[in-house]
Enzyme design. Structure first.
Site: not given
Length: 291
Positions: A159, A208, A279
């Protein structure tokens, strides 16, 4: 053309955020370069809004230039064993092009409601797949020019990437493998069913909230264990369906979402000794307090 004071809430999936001081929708590489050169000349920080997912914009807005890639910079086409896409191309469109050409390997993207550019920048992934696993190279554009970079040169990790300030993913080449279209359709249907069963797909969220930590529990399971499902601050709430999502329940502000994120990090640290890392990308003057 550079516009001023363009509301960003209409471009974000959560539906919050103030205006961009400057805004542009470049459709070609030349227009993108011109916009980036303009930003450099004016000392304006550069940000990119893709489909507005994975993004939380400050209520006060963004004091800089915000770009939304359009035109040829948002198109996608299959060619041989690859999908060639603009940075603004939705991953869903890339998957559609791949399936039509009987190319597999991008099925995981059905669970990522973002663009190729955002996918490269965050090495987006789901259900065991990630952009870094199919990316051959990406064309990175800044005020100083353009250059192709491989996944290693981009520093793709879980990520994240090494893309810096003012660097924009203009194009990407995804290398896939032959697979019958019916098989691709079946896998996508199964993954979409899993996503619909577990996530609040019918609510306004930014996806998310936190990265999964190095722990036996995922971020969602950890926050669920702290009793945060359904917890509400202002117009935002932790999703009753999945604790790693924040929903716009009723007129939410970005500050409400930040307050929920701060509370979630506090509880996770107190109960598990884990500092959750967000995130979602924060745009504008947004800061999470230390736990």
């Amino acid at each position: 053309m550079i516009e001023e004071q363009v509301p960003l809430s209409r471009f974000t999936t959560l539906g919050t955020g103030g205006p961009a001081r400057w805004f542009a929708k470049p459709q070609t590489l030349d227009e993108l370069l011109e916009a980036l050169e303009w930003a450099a000349e004016h000392g304006a920080p550069v940000s990119v809004v893709g489909l507005g997912s994975n993004l939380l914009v400050a209520d006060e807005g963004v004091d800089g230039l915000v770009l939304k890639l359009a035109g040829e910079l948002a198109g996608a086409a299959a060619e041989g064993d690859r999908v060639l896409a603009g940075g603004g191309a939705p991953l869903a469109v890339c998957l559609h092009r791949a399936r039509a050409a009987s190319l597999g390997g991008l099925e995981f993207a059905c669970a990522i409601p973002g663009t190729v550019g955002g996918g490269v920048k965050m090495n987006a992934g789901a259900y065991g797949g990630e952009i870094g696993g199919v990316l051959e190279r990406a064309l990175i554009v800044s005020a100083s020019g353009a250059e192709w970079r491989t996944p290693d040169e981009l520093g793709l990790e879980y990520r994240r990437s090494d893309l810096g300030e003012g660097e924009v993913v203009a194009r990407a080449e995804l290398t896939l493998a032959p697979r019958p279209a019916d098989e691709i359709k079946a896998v996508v249907s199964e993954l979409q069913a899993q996503r619909k069963a577990a996530q609040p797909t019918n609510k306004r969220t930014f996806g998310s909230v936190f990265k999964n930590p190095d722990h036996e529990l995922t971020a969602g399971r950890m926050l669920e264990a702290t009793g945060l499902r359904g917890h509400r601050i202002g117009g935002a709430q932790i999703s009753p369906r999945h604790a790693n999502f924040i929903e716009n329940a009723d007129g939410a502000r970005s500050s409400d979402a930040i307050a929920l994120m701060a509370e979630a990090r506090r509880r996770a640290f107190e109960e598990f000794g884990v500092t959750l890392e967000h995130e979602v990308q924060l745009l504008g003057d947004l800061v999470l307090p230390a736990v």
